[in-house]
Design a protein around this motif. Sequence first.
Motif, mmCIF file in Angstrom:
data_model
loop_
_atom_site.group_PDB
_atom_site.id
_atom_site.type_symbol
_atom_site.label_atom_id
_atom_site.label_comp_id
_atom_site.label_asym_id
_atom_site.label_seq_id
_atom_site.Cartn_x
_atom_site.Cartn_y
_atom_site.Cartn_z
ATOM 1 N N GLN A 47 0.814 -1.220 0.000
ATOM 2 C CA GLN A 47 0.000 0.000 0.000
ATOM 3 C C GLN A 47 0.845 1.267 0.000
ATOM 4 O O GLN A 47 0.310 2.367 0.151
ATOM 5 N N ALA A 64 -4.415 4.183 -5.286
ATOM 6 C CA ALA A 64 -5.768 4.129 -4.757
ATOM 7 C C ALA A 64 -5.892 5.080 -3.563
ATOM 8 O O ALA A 64 -4.891 5.440 -2.934
ATOM 9 N N PRO A 65 -7.121 5.495 -3.236
ATOM 10 C CA PRO A 65 -7.305 6.455 -2.141
ATOM 11 C C PRO A 65 -6.762 5.981 -0.795
ATOM 12 O O PRO A 65 -6.378 6.810 0.034
ATOM 13 N N GLU A 66 -6.721 4.659 -0.564
ATOM 14 C CA GLU A 66 -6.242 4.165 0.729
ATOM 15 C C GLU A 66 -4.724 4.003 0.792
ATOM 16 O O GLU A 66 -4.170 3.654 1.849
ATOM 17 N N ASP A 67 -4.025 4.247 -0.299
ATOM 18 C CA ASP A 67 -2.570 4.069 -0.320
ATOM 19 C C ASP A 67 -1.853 5.184 0.435
ATOM 20 O O ASP A 67 -2.340 6.319 0.539
ATOM 21 N N THR A 68 -0.669 4.852 0.946
ATOM 22 C CA THR A 68 0.245 5.855 1.481
ATOM 23 C C THR A 68 1.133 6.333 0.343
ATOM 24 O O THR A 68 1.839 5.535 -0.276
ATOM 25 N N HIS A 90 -6.750 13.151 -0.555
ATOM 26 C CA HIS A 90 -5.979 11.950 -0.242
ATOM 27 C C HIS A 90 -5.512 12.056 1.213
ATOM 28 O O HIS A 90 -4.797 12.984 1.583
ATOM 29 N N ASP A 91 -5.894 11.083 2.024
ATOM 30 C CA ASP A 91 -5.672 11.182 3.464
ATOM 31 C C ASP A 91 -4.216 11.005 3.873
ATOM 32 O O ASP A 91 -3.777 11.608 4.851
ATOM 33 N N ASP A 92 -3.477 10.179 3.165
ATOM 34 C CA ASP A 92 -2.129 9.812 3.620
ATOM 35 C C ASP A 92 -1.109 10.086 2.516
ATOM 36 O O ASP A 92 -0.817 9.233 1.684
ATOM 37 N N THR A 103 -5.922 2.154 -11.518
ATOM 38 C CA THR A 103 -7.050 2.137 -10.592
ATOM 39 C C THR A 103 -8.136 3.079 -11.120
ATOM 40 O O THR A 103 -7.960 3.749 -12.133
ATOM 41 N N TYR A 136 -9.463 6.004 -9.493
ATOM 42 C CA TYR A 136 -9.329 6.890 -8.338
ATOM 43 C C TYR A 136 -10.506 7.866 -8.294
ATOM 44 O O TYR A 136 -10.787 8.560 -9.271
#
Length: 266
Positions: free
Chosen positions: A20, A76-80, A104-106, A133, A135
């Motif tokens: 990730q 992807a949105p959950e990736d760091t 993007h959170d991270d 992906t 996205y």
Amino acid sequence: MDDSIVVTPDWLAPRLEDPQLRLVDVRDAWEYDGIGHVPGAVSIPFDRYRDDSDVDRGTLPGADAFAELLSNAGIAPEDTIVAYDDTHGVFAARFVLTALEYGHDDVRLLDGDYSAWNRDYETTSDVPEIEPTSYDPNPLSPEESPLIGFDAVEDALERGALFVDTRDRDEFEAARLPGAVRFDWREAVDDETRGLKPESELEAVLESAGITPDREIVLYCNTARRISHTYVVLRALGYETVAFYEGSLTEWQARDGEVETGPVAT
């Protein structure tokens, strides 16, 4: 230094196999291909996440355009995401700011740059296989976003916010927002290590310019690149009230905003 915002090469190296983790190299494509890159990194050159229709100001590309970039890069949105360049992080910081703005959170900045990484760790010319992906961006609301426009800048001037100009001395003396203090973004960087100065040194140099966490801070430069670096630095140091004037001095002067000129006594 908050490693949810800025990470060191030592933090990154043992995580390169994390499925990730996504590394983004924002240098020119020829550098990525010809000089090499951090293993696993994808190439998203700096000019790809600027608005092509607004060349002079170089503003953000738009949520959909940025999402397409990330989709094509297999992110992807959950990736760091960890972004880097070879210019002390100033171009990569712009990527970080852009990703944050589009939800993007991270996303993190690599402390130092490609040259700093290359001193201690291996690089490669191998291009990773990318599985695209779909996205879906989630842009920040105006209330959540640190970006402010011309009218909000006028309001901030009236209530006495601290305006921080991240350009060099000649630019600052040629024209600046009223009452602004100068903090050249490069003052945060150690020329020898190519990374950020130690936290205690950063806090001291910021304080010497009157930049402290208790102030409402508005950052600007010419085209919002250099303030991206300072924004990331302040966030990593725990500053909470930091606004980002995306139009910067280019827009301010185009709309006949008041400026000051000349040297400032130190």
